[in-house]
Write a protein that holds these residues in place. Structure first.
Motif, short mmCIF file in Angstrom:
data_model
loop_
_atom_site.label_atom_id
_atom_site.label_comp_id
_atom_site.label_asym_id
_atom_site.label_seq_id
_atom_site.Cartn_x
_atom_site.Cartn_y
_atom_site.Cartn_z
N ILE A 19 12.46 19.42 58.67
CA ILE A 19 11.62 18.52 57.98
C ILE A 19 10.36 18.35 58.11
CG2 ILE A 19 11.69 16.40 56.80
CD1 ILE A 19 14.58 16.17 56.63
N PRO A 20 9.68 17.82 59.17
CA PRO A 20 8.26 17.88 59.38
C PRO A 20 7.75 19.23 59.62
CG PRO A 20 9.73 17.47 61.54
CD PRO A 20 10.59 17.25 60.65
N ASP A 76 3.02 32.56 51.61
CA ASP A 76 4.73 33.06 51.69
C ASP A 76 5.61 32.49 52.74
OD1 ASP A 76 3.96 34.53 49.31
OD2 ASP A 76 3.73 36.41 50.31
N LEU A 77 4.93 31.76 53.57
CA LEU A 77 5.84 30.90 54.61
C LEU A 77 6.76 29.94 53.93
CD1 LEU A 77 3.10 30.29 57.31
CD2 LEU A 77 5.04 31.94 57.39
N ILE A 78 6.45 29.62 52.73
CA ILE A 78 7.48 28.80 52.08
C ILE A 78 8.80 29.48 51.70
CG2 ILE A 78 5.84 27.08 51.34
CD1 ILE A 78 5.96 28.24 48.59
N GLU A 79 8.68 30.74 51.53
CA GLU A 79 9.81 31.46 50.89
C GLU A 79 10.86 31.31 51.99
OE1 GLU A 79 11.30 35.84 49.13
OE2 GLU A 79 9.56 35.65 50.27
N PRO A 80 10.82 31.74 53.30
CA PRO A 80 12.12 31.36 54.12
C PRO A 80 12.60 29.79 54.17
CG PRO A 80 10.18 32.06 55.31
CD PRO A 80 9.85 32.20 53.91
N LEU A 81 11.54 29.06 54.34
CA LEU A 81 11.82 27.69 54.36
C LEU A 81 12.76 27.06 53.20
CD1 LEU A 81 8.37 26.26 55.28
CD2 LEU A 81 10.57 26.25 56.79
N PHE A 82 12.45 27.82 51.82
CA PHE A 82 13.20 27.54 50.69
C PHE A 82 14.74 27.76 50.96
CE2 PHE A 82 14.88 29.12 46.57
CZ PHE A 82 15.52 27.96 46.15
N TYR A 83 14.94 28.96 51.44
CA TYR A 83 16.12 29.60 51.80
C TYR A 83 16.96 28.97 52.96
CZ TYR A 83 14.22 33.32 48.69
OH TYR A 83 13.74 34.27 47.81
N ILE A 84 16.34 28.44 53.70
CA ILE A 84 16.86 27.96 54.87
C ILE A 84 17.49 26.53 54.16
CG2 ILE A 84 16.60 26.66 57.11
CD1 ILE A 84 14.58 29.01 57.82
N ALA A 85 16.66 25.87 53.62
CA ALA A 85 16.94 24.58 53.19
C ALA A 85 18.27 24.93 52.00
CB ALA A 85 15.79 23.98 52.09
N TYR A 92 26.32 22.36 54.93
CA TYR A 92 26.78 20.96 55.28
C TYR A 92 26.97 19.99 53.89
CZ TYR A 92 25.31 22.22 59.89
OH TYR A 92 25.01 23.02 60.89
N LYS A 93 27.18 20.50 52.83
CA LYS A 93 27.27 19.76 51.63
C LYS A 93 26.67 18.63 51.36
CE LYS A 93 32.09 21.67 51.67
NZ LYS A 93 33.47 21.33 51.68
N LYS A 94 25.36 18.96 51.44
CA LYS A 94 24.29 17.75 51.37
C LYS A 94 24.35 17.63 49.61
CE LYS A 94 23.31 17.12 55.62
NZ LYS A 94 23.55 15.69 56.33
N LYS A 95 23.63 16.27 49.34
CA LYS A 95 23.84 16.28 47.94
C LYS A 95 22.18 16.55 47.52
CE LYS A 95 27.00 12.14 47.83
NZ LYS A 95 27.26 10.80 47.57
N ILE A 96 22.13 16.68 46.12
CA ILE A 96 20.97 17.30 45.67
C ILE A 96 20.07 16.04 45.85
CG2 ILE A 96 21.60 16.91 43.38
CD1 ILE A 96 19.13 19.46 44.66
N TRP A 97 20.82 14.79 45.49
CA TRP A 97 19.78 13.50 45.30
C TRP A 97 19.48 13.07 46.75
CZ3 TRP A 97 18.12 13.64 40.74
CH2 TRP A 97 18.55 14.20 39.77
N SER A 98 18.70 13.79 47.25
CA SER A 98 18.58 13.22 48.73
C SER A 98 17.15 13.77 49.07
CB SER A 98 19.27 13.82 49.61
OG SER A 98 19.46 15.27 49.98
N PHE A 102 15.37 17.04 47.26
CA PHE A 102 14.06 17.13 46.77
C PHE A 102 13.00 17.97 47.33
CE2 PHE A 102 9.68 15.30 46.71
CZ PHE A 102 9.33 15.26 45.58
N LEU A 103 13.16 18.09 48.84
CA LEU A 103 12.16 19.24 49.27
C LEU A 103 12.79 20.60 48.84
CD1 LEU A 103 9.80 19.30 51.30
CD2 LEU A 103 11.67 19.42 53.27
N THR A 104 13.86 20.82 48.51
CA THR A 104 14.25 22.23 48.28
C THR A 104 13.97 22.48 47.14
OG1 THR A 104 16.41 21.79 49.78
CG2 THR A 104 16.31 23.41 48.11
N LEU A 105 14.10 21.42 46.06
CA LEU A 105 13.34 21.65 44.73
C LEU A 105 12.05 21.99 44.41
CD1 LEU A 105 14.31 21.65 41.67
CD2 LEU A 105 13.75 19.15 41.87
N VAL A 106 11.36 21.29 45.28
CA VAL A 106 9.73 21.40 45.42
C VAL A 106 9.62 22.77 46.07
CG1 VAL A 106 7.64 20.77 46.72
CG2 VAL A 106 8.97 18.91 45.92
#
Length: 354
Positions: A19-20, A76-85, A92-98, A102-106
């Motif tokens: 996250i950081p 383009d560093l945000i591309e692997p970060l998006f896929y990892i998220a 881990y079946k995390k909820k979208i409302w977290s 939100f970070l994944t959506l951004v």
């Protein structure tokens, strides 16, 4: 070869690190994107629909243009970060409302916004294709209704970008189907581009001499910024093809590049013998890479990163693009994956199995 024992596949991602690191890199990426678009002529104070999907380049003071590749690499560093998220949420079946949701959506939106402003339709499509592949592999399939939604959204984005590009293009399109999303892959100069291949083969060596491997090594010069070496050869051979084979109408047009595609580029370098040998080697390399991925994916979900960031663009871009341009993207993708994974993984090599 089984790559799963390597740290990039074996170590688990630490959410406390992810996250950081993601927030910092995303902010750096956004600032770099702002500087990149400003240097290439985007006016954010009066941005309109007409400004979107317009081909732009950074013009050097002494003449010529620069791709600003290092800006692009940071963006383009945000591309692997998006896929990892996305992978982490699915595993881990995390909820979208977290916050992670939100970070994944951004991250997903930014990965779509950048190519739309740059007028790179394929990059926008790759984000959606790769998202679908990740969901398919990690969840064991995709519901038909979800697939339909993705296809509709992808078609709308592709069609909109094509219309905007056509309205801003000073160069006449090669065919009359350039606004038809169903014909973009084979009817124009995209992807397989049958007419493009025929035009290039017909124009060599009369309009453009055989290159004897020269176009295949331009990627070695990519680490050197054009601002340091103004006369550096163009990494992509598309501009030369557009000028010599098709005859660009406007030299000041930022667009007009027509990447030859792998078949035509092999002919451009070594004639028909190049096509036969080149296609054989391409198939062999693709087989080796895919088999290596198959051996790794069941042991680590993060093997997907190499598949979606390196292997998918390599296969699709190579057949319709140019070798040096694709190699540059592959190297940037590998570097970004390894740097980011080293920053966000746990150090304990046995943490994933635990």
């Amino acid at each position: 070869k089984d790559w799963s024992s390597k740290r990039i596949y074996k170590n688990e991602v630490s959410l406390k690190k992810y996250i950081p690191v993601t927030i910092i890199i995303t902010l750096i990426s956004m600032y770099t994107a702002y500087e990149f678009f400003k240097k290439t002529g985007v006016n954010f104070g009066a941005l309109s629909a007409d400004d979107l999907s317009k081909k732009r380049r950074f013009e050097l003071e002494g003449g010529g243009y620069a791709a600003l590749g290092y800006y692009k690499m940071v963006m383009d560093l945000i591309e692997p970060l998006f896929y990892i998220a996305l992978m982490y949420m699915l595993i881990y079946k995390k909820k979208i409302w977290s916050f992670l949701g939100f970070l994944t959506l951004v991250l997903g939106l930014l990965n779509l916004i950048y190519p739309i402003i740059e007028s790179i339709r394929t990059n926008a499509l790759y984000v959606m294709i790769n998202t679908g592949l990740i969901i398919y592999y990690l969840k064991g399939g995709i519901k038909i209704q979800d697939l339909i939604k993705v296809v509709v959204v992808a078609s709308v984005i592709l069609y909109t970008m094509t219309i905007l590009r056509s309205s801003n293009n000073t160069k006449r399109t090669v065919t009359e189907v350039s606004t038809n999303p169903l014909a973009l892959m084979v009817g124009t100069t995209n992807f397989t581009g049958v007419d493009k291949t025929a035009q290039i083969i017909n124009g060599v060596p009369d309009k453009l001499p055989y290159q004897f491997g020269e176009s295949l090594v331009y990627w070695l010069t990519s680490p050197i910024p054009r601002t340091w070496w103004p006369d550096k050869p163009a990494i992509s051979y598309g501009l030369i093809i557009g000028e010599k084979i098709y005859g660009k109408r406007d030299e000041t047009d930022a667009g007009g590049g027509i990447p030859p595609g792998f078949v035509a580029e092999m002919y451009l370098n070594f004639g028909y013998a190049g096509i036969v040998l080149g296609m054989f080697l391409m198939g062999l390399i693709f087989k080796l890479l895919y088999n290596a991925y198959l051996q790794s994916r069941n042991k680590s979900p993060y093997a997907m990163l190499v598949l979606v960031i390196v292997f998918i663009p390599l296969t699709l871009k190579l057949i319709g693009g140019d070798f040096s341009g694709v190699m540059t993207k592959v190297i940037k993708g590998i570097v970004s994956i390894y740097v980011i994974m080293l920053l966000i993984q746990k150090k304990n090599t046995d943490s994933y199995s635990d």
